[in-house]
Design a protein around this motif. Structure first.
Motif, PDB file in Angstrom:
ATOM      1  N   GLN A 278      36.706  36.898 115.647  1.00 40.03           N
ATOM      2  CA  GLN A 278      37.863  36.257 116.297  1.00 40.03           C
ATOM      3  C   GLN A 278      38.693  35.476 115.276  1.00 40.03           C
ATOM      4  O   GLN A 278      39.915  35.523 115.289  1.00 40.03           O
ATOM      5  CB  GLN A 278      37.372  35.296 117.376  1.00 40.03           C
ATOM      6  N   MET A 279      37.975  34.778 114.384  1.00 32.83           N
ATOM      7  CA  MET A 279      38.691  33.969 113.387  1.00 32.83           C
ATOM      8  C   MET A 279      39.489  34.838 112.430  1.00 32.83           C
ATOM      9  O   MET A 279      40.609  34.502 112.066  1.00 32.83           O
ATOM     10  CB  MET A 279      37.690  33.139 112.612  1.00 32.83           C
ATOM     11  N   LYS A 280      38.857  35.975 112.075  1.00 37.62           N
ATOM     12  CA  LYS A 280      39.560  36.896 111.170  1.00 37.62           C
ATOM     13  C   LYS A 280      40.840  37.395 111.834  1.00 37.62           C
ATOM     14  O   LYS A 280      41.898  37.471 111.210  1.00 37.62           O
ATOM     15  CB  LYS A 280      38.649  38.085 110.812  1.00 37.62           C
ATOM     16  N   VAL A 281      40.734  37.705 113.133  1.00 40.07           N
ATOM     17  CA  VAL A 281      41.911  38.180 113.880  1.00 40.07           C
ATOM     18  C   VAL A 281      42.957  37.054 113.953  1.00 40.07           C
ATOM     19  O   VAL A 281      44.147  37.284 113.730  1.00 40.07           O
ATOM     20  CB  VAL A 281      41.499  38.649 115.300  1.00 40.07           C
ATOM     21  N   LEU A 282      42.444  35.843 114.230  1.00 39.10           N
ATOM     22  CA  LEU A 282      43.363  34.699 114.344  1.00 39.10           C
ATOM     23  C   LEU A 282      44.114  34.478 113.026  1.00 39.10           C
ATOM     24  O   LEU A 282      45.335  34.269 113.021  1.00 39.10           O
ATOM     25  CB  LEU A 282      42.580  33.441 114.734  1.00 39.10           C
ATOM     26  N   VAL A 283      43.391  34.557 111.919  1.00 43.33           N
ATOM     27  CA  VAL A 283      44.020  34.367 110.604  1.00 43.33           C
ATOM     28  C   VAL A 283      45.101  35.435 110.398  1.00 43.33           C
ATOM     29  O   VAL A 283      46.212  35.132 109.925  1.00 43.33           O
ATOM     30  CB  VAL A 283      42.965  34.420 109.475  1.00 43.33           C
TER      31      VAL A 283
ATOM     32  N   VAL B  47      52.895  34.366 116.958  1.00 45.11           N
ATOM     33  CA  VAL B  47      52.590  33.114 117.667  1.00 45.11           C
ATOM     34  C   VAL B  47      51.933  33.395 119.019  1.00 45.11           C
ATOM     35  O   VAL B  47      50.902  32.791 119.359  1.00 45.11           O
ATOM     36  CB  VAL B  47      53.883  32.281 117.849  1.00 45.11           C
ATOM     37  N   ASP B  48      52.513  34.322 119.797  1.00 49.90           N
ATOM     38  CA  ASP B  48      51.981  34.613 121.143  1.00 49.90           C
ATOM     39  C   ASP B  48      50.537  35.080 121.074  1.00 49.90           C
ATOM     40  O   ASP B  48      49.687  34.606 121.837  1.00 49.90           O
ATOM     41  CB  ASP B  48      52.840  35.686 121.831  1.00 49.90           C
ATOM     42  N   ASN B  49      50.262  36.032 120.161  1.00 54.06           N
ATOM     43  CA  ASN B  49      48.898  36.558 120.039  1.00 54.06           C
ATOM     44  C   ASN B  49      47.929  35.461 119.612  1.00 54.06           C
ATOM     45  O   ASN B  49      46.803  35.382 120.121  1.00 54.06           O
ATOM     46  CB  ASN B  49      48.869  37.706 119.010  1.00 54.06           C
ATOM     47  N   ALA B  50      48.385  34.644 118.675  1.00 56.65           N
ATOM     48  CA  ALA B  50      47.518  33.567 118.180  1.00 56.65           C
ATOM     49  C   ALA B  50      47.169  32.612 119.322  1.00 56.65           C
ATOM     50  O   ALA B  50      46.015  32.208 119.485  1.00 56.65           O
ATOM     51  CB  ALA B  50      48.213  32.825 117.047  1.00 56.65           C
TER      52      ALA B  50
ATOM     53  N   PHE C 194      43.563  31.921 120.997  1.00 58.61           N
ATOM     54  CA  PHE C 194      43.109  30.522 120.987  1.00 58.61           C
ATOM     55  C   PHE C 194      42.600  30.126 122.383  1.00 58.61           C
ATOM     56  O   PHE C 194      41.568  29.481 122.525  1.00 58.61           O
ATOM     57  CB  PHE C 194      44.280  29.635 120.540  1.00 58.61           C
ATOM     58  N   ASP C 195      43.345  30.565 123.428  1.00 60.18           N
ATOM     59  CA  ASP C 195      42.944  30.261 124.807  1.00 60.18           C
ATOM     60  C   ASP C 195      41.613  30.921 125.163  1.00 60.18           C
ATOM     61  O   ASP C 195      40.826  30.384 125.942  1.00 60.18           O
ATOM     62  CB  ASP C 195      44.027  30.749 125.788  1.00 60.18           C
ATOM     63  N   GLU C 196      41.379  32.108 124.602  1.00 65.00           N
ATOM     64  CA  GLU C 196      40.166  32.860 124.939  1.00 65.00           C
ATOM     65  C   GLU C 196      38.928  32.345 124.205  1.00 65.00           C
ATOM     66  O   GLU C 196      37.809  32.665 124.566  1.00 65.00           O
ATOM     67  CB  GLU C 196      40.360  34.349 124.583  1.00 65.00           C
ATOM     68  N   MET C 197      39.139  31.564 123.160  1.00 68.63           N
ATOM     69  CA  MET C 197      38.008  31.110 122.333  1.00 68.63           C
ATOM     70  C   MET C 197      37.261  29.990 123.039  1.00 68.63           C
ATOM     71  O   MET C 197      37.868  29.037 123.513  1.00 68.63           O
ATOM     72  CB  MET C 197      38.505  30.639 120.964  1.00 68.63           C
ATOM     73  N   ASP C 198      35.881  30.142 123.099  1.00 71.66           N
ATOM     74  CA  ASP C 198      35.067  29.108 123.730  1.00 71.66           C
ATOM     75  C   ASP C 198      34.887  27.919 122.801  1.00 71.66           C
ATOM     76  O   ASP C 198      34.969  26.776 123.209  1.00 71.66           O
ATOM     77  CB  ASP C 198      33.684  29.684 124.085  1.00 71.66           C
ATOM     78  N   LYS C 199      34.617  28.244 121.547  1.00 71.65           N
ATOM     79  CA  LYS C 199      34.373  27.167 120.582  1.00 71.65           C
ATOM     80  C   LYS C 199      35.544  27.097 119.614  1.00 71.65           C
ATOM     81  O   LYS C 199      35.930  28.101 119.021  1.00 71.65           O
ATOM     82  CB  LYS C 199      33.091  27.452 119.808  1.00 71.65           C
TER      83      LYS C 199
ATOM     84  N   LEU D 111      53.153  19.662 117.868  1.00 73.93           N
ATOM     85  CA  LEU D 111      52.765  18.263 118.058  1.00 73.93           C
ATOM     86  C   LEU D 111      51.963  18.086 119.348  1.00 73.93           C
ATOM     87  O   LEU D 111      51.032  17.280 119.402  1.00 73.93           O
ATOM     88  CB  LEU D 111      54.017  17.368 118.062  1.00 73.93           C
ATOM     89  N   ASP D 112      52.318  18.871 120.387  1.00 73.65           N
ATOM     90  CA  ASP D 112      51.548  18.829 121.645  1.00 73.65           C
ATOM     91  C   ASP D 112      50.101  19.256 121.399  1.00 73.65           C
ATOM     92  O   ASP D 112      49.160  18.642 121.901  1.00 73.65           O
ATOM     93  CB  ASP D 112      52.172  19.782 122.680  1.00 73.65           C
ATOM     94  N   LEU D 113      49.950  20.312 120.590  1.00 72.82           N
ATOM     95  CA  LEU D 113      48.616  20.831 120.297  1.00 72.82           C
ATOM     96  C   LEU D 113      47.802  19.812 119.490  1.00 72.82           C
ATOM     97  O   LEU D 113      46.601  19.644 119.717  1.00 72.82           O
ATOM     98  CB  LEU D 113      48.730  22.154 119.523  1.00 72.82           C
TER      99      LEU D 113
END
Length: 797
Positions: free
Chosen positions: A64-69, A77-80, A84-89, A112-114
DNA sequence: TTAGGGTTAG
């Protein structure tokens, strides 16, 4: 697994049947042992199962992290965000990645919200989080949020981190707090090349080219070698200070650093020479390069436009296309100023149509450039049309439209856009104020002008020279010369426009001597006069009848300052000659003029002829005006008045008949007076005011006063067949309204939209004498200060 | 995983 099977098999052996009958104690111990073994066995199974699960989860998390990177690096941005929403940890690494993708793609508020969510969930922000959060603060121009983050850095002990400090420098510069940026830079224990580049860029962000260039020097003294980013910033700084000499020094540095082939550096060089007014050098740099890219062509298109060579700008675009390069939206943005310079609406519309065909629109910058272009081509309706069709608008697009409408006399529409802008949540800046102030002095009252001054203070831009220059002129045009002078005196960095504004202020109020003394002071302070300065100075000479001084300044302009006189300067000289009645010299000046004669020039001669009752010359000037423009209402009114003043009633009727046949209507005279927090407008014979009865009674008393011999007999009154209309001209009603509504002895200020008539001029002198009041009347040309029965214009206007 | 850039509107 083998250990688990061995344990299970040993467990099978331990059954109640196998327990020895006589060894109960031993059996009990045996069972205890087996319970322990059983417990251990289950425990081990559970641990092993967990290990397997963790191992699977770990593999999934890494994937997941590799995909996120990859999403972050490609700017998805949308995919990231979805991942991010799907990640448990979510480790701080994950949060950092998502804050980074948001910031780097302009979603500053969301970033800034994040960051807030991250803090709320107890995830610790680290040295990798803060650079992006700080960048987001700069992107939002949110200095308050930026300072909050900065304060936190002291708590977490990251206030001196190299990368974080580099981010802080740019953030503070972006929000205009260069002093804070300098403080961060000065207190850094270690600086790298980026720190120096950030500071150099920071000065550019606050338009301080000089400090930026000084920083480039200091950087080299600290043994840091400039890179391509340093050079690009240094060239930008050179454009800001507009120094070709400094630009050439940086150019030498470019060659020394072997950076001349870098596209960015190359474009910046062209841009710098274009902006510093040296288009020939830009051409040399351009022609020496073997690989010319779109940005370089675009810089040349812009350079020609900036240097008043619009046709070369068009040629550049054509050559670019002939070289097989496609023009982009920047090419058109850069070309549009050339369209307005050429003044051809057809070419402007062609460029607009091309932008539509190429699919470049809507585009906020291109649309704004189109609004500006239509405004400068005297097409305010088209400017408004482009604005209405924009998908997205900002402060600059609003300000551009306000300017376009204001410059074309659409004052009410300009004000409407200004107020719409406020209600849409856009906060005016110095440029907006500079655009709207001329609208205020054209149609609004001094009271409303003062309200705008209040806004300026509230906006925190009351030390901006451009704004203060506009305020100086606004106050003078609204009749308040004292406030104009106060604002001027408060300008810390006075530029040539500041001086021009105050010189013109005293000129239009009839104080020519003060104007010319201010001109001397300006020169003593080392400020070089420009063409507009001489328009102000020559106007001063004209209103005060200073003929000799006027000729001296007219000569000085060319000889000492190399400024060729333009039509406005000649107009002022004609006004001056007309004022002193030297009509022959005025005619001679016209015949010697090396410029195309305009209606303004003939208008000056006509006004002078009327003043000195020279009907023949007035008719000659009128004919010339008619050959240029047939619908000049002012010409007919002036001529009609001259005929009336010389008793030529048949000619008066003839002029009136021409006006009627051409449907030319005299401008309805209006006079405004501010009483407390209200502005009252009076037309001739107006009876709309609630105290009209009192106003008319006061006026009657004044007109019947024994001082009446001050008022000359006017033939024009005969024409009005003994009507009382001249007695009830709007200016008299407004002044009487002022007399009954303001404290005894206080000055009265009124403003008219047309010239004051001679009759009313005499009445004003009389009122100032018998009421012991200073009366200030602003007409469409100058301000008359009436005091003790005299007027500052000394009878000529 | 970190910071910075050219030609672009008032």
């Amino acid at each position: 697994m083998a250990a688990i099977l061995s344990l299970i098999s040993s467990f099978k052996l331990v059954t109640n049947e196998n327990i020895p009958q006589k060894g109960a104690k031993r059996a009990s111990e045996f069972i205890k042992q087996y319970d322990n073994i059983k417990h251990k066995a289950f425990s081990s199974v559970r641990t092993t199962k967990l290990q397997v699960k963790t191992s699977i989860e770990k593999t999934s998390l890494i994937r997941q992290m590799k995909v996120l990177v990859s999403y972050v690096e490609s700017g998805s941005v949308d995919n990231a965000l979805q991942l991010f929403d799907e990640m448990d940890k979510r480790s701080s690494f994950v949060w950092n990645l998502v804050i980074r993708v948001l910031t780097n793609n302009g979603f500053f508020v969301e970033a800034l919200d994040l960051y807030d969510q991250m803090c709320f969930k107890g995830v610790r922000a680290d040295k990798f989080t803060f650079p992006f959060v700080i960048k987001a603060c700069g992107g939002c121009l949110d200095v308050f949020e930026g300072q909050k983050v900065h304060a936190k850095l002291f708590i977490v002990g990251l206030d001196l981190d190299l990368h974080i400090c580099n981010s802080l420098i740019l953030m503070y510069a972006k929000v205009g707090c260069i002093e804070f940026a300098e403080k961060v830079f000065d207190e850094m224990p270690v600086r790298d090349l980026v720190s120096w580049n950030s500071m150099i860029q920071g000065y550019i962000l606050v338009n301080d080219g000089l400090s930026s260039l000084e920083c480039v020097c200091k950087m080299q003294q600290h043994n840091f070698q400039p890179d391509r980013f340093t050079i690009v910033s240094a060239l930008h700084a050179t454009s800001l200070v507009c120094s070709v000499l400094k630009g050439k020094e940086i150019h030498a540095l470019v060659i020394k650093s072997k950076l001349q082939c870098n596209e960015m550096v190359h474009t910046s060089l062209l841009d710098m020479y274009g902006k510093c007014g040296n288009i020939c050098y830009a051409e040399r740099v351009f022609n020496m390069s073997s690989c010319i890219h779109v940005a370089a062509w675009n810089a040349m298109i812009r350079g020609y436009a900036l240097n008043g060579q619009p046709f070369e700008s068009f040629t550049c675009l054509r050559k670019m296309q002939e070289n097989g390069l496609k023009s982009d939206y920047v090419s058109l943005i850069n070309l549009l100023p050339s369209c307005s310079q050429v003044g051809s609406l057809l070419s402007s519309k062609t460029v607009h149509a091309y932008a539509i065909r190429m699919g470049f629109l809507p585009h906020i910058v291109l649309d704004t450039a189109l609004i500006d272009m239509y405004g400068k081509c005297s097409e305010p309706k088209l400017a408004k049309l482009v604005f209405d069709q924009m998908h997205q608008r900002n402060l600059i697009s609003h300000t551009t439209l306000i300017s376009a409408l204001g410059q074309n006399g659409q004052y009410r529409d300009a004000l409407r856009i200004f107020f719409d802008m406020w209600s849409d949540g856009f906060k005016a800046d110095a440029m907006t104020i500079t655009a709207i102030l001329p609208v205020y002095y054209e149609i609004a009252s001094l009271r409303e002008g003062k309200q705008i001054h209040g806004y300026v203070v509230k906006l925190g831009i009351c030390s901006n020279t451009y704004v203060l220059n506009s305020l100086t002129y606004m106050y003078s045009r609204c009749g308040d010369l004292v406030s104009a002078r106060d604002v001027f005196d408060g300008i810390l960095l006075k530029d040539v426009i500041s001086w021009n504004s105050i010189i013109m202020a005293y000129a239009i109020h009839g104080y020519g001597e003060i104007s010319v003394s201010l001109f001397s002071e300006m020169k003593k302070k080392g400020v070089n006069p420009n063409s507009s300065t001489f328009v102000s100075v020559l106007t001063s000479c004209s209103v005060s009848g200073m003929v000799e001084e006027g000729w001296n300044y007219f000569t000085e302009m060319k000889i000492e300052h190399g400024i060729d006189p333009c039509i406005e300067h000649y107009g002022c000289m004609l006004d001056l000659l007309g004022r002193v009645g030297d009509l022959n010299k005025a005619k001679e000046l016209i015949t010697k003029m090396p410029l195309e004669l305009t209606s303004r020039i003939w208008g000056s001669l006509l006004a002078a002829s009327r003043q000195h009752k020279d009907v023949e010359l007035a008719e000659f000037a009128a004919k010339q005006i008619l050959s240029i423009e047939s619908d000049n209402t002012g010409l007919y009114v002036l001529l009609s008045n001259l005929y009336a003043e010389t008793g030529r009633w048949e000619d008066v009727r003839r002029v009136k008949s021409i006006m009627e046949s051409q449907n030319l209507k005299k401008t309805v005279g209006l006079t405004m007076v501010d009483i407390k927090d209200k502005t009252f407008k009076f037309k001739d014979q107006d009876r709309s005011h609630e105290h009209s009865y009192l106003i008319y009674n006061v006026l009657d008393i004044i007109l019947k006063d024994p001082y009446n011999n001050l008022i000359k007999f006017k033939p024009v009154d005969l024409l009005k067949k003994k009507s009382k209309s001249a007695d009830w001209h709007s200016v008299r009603l407004a002044v009487c309204c002022g007399l009954i509504s303001t404290p005894i002895g206080s000055p009265i200020l009124v403003r008219k939209n047309v010239r004051i008539c001679e009759d009313c001029h005499d009445v004003m002198k009389k009122i100032s004498l018998i009421c012991h009041r200073k009366i200030i009347v602003g007409d469409s040309k100058i301000f008359h200060h009436f005091e003790h029965g005299q007027c500052s214009c000394r009878g000529y206007w």
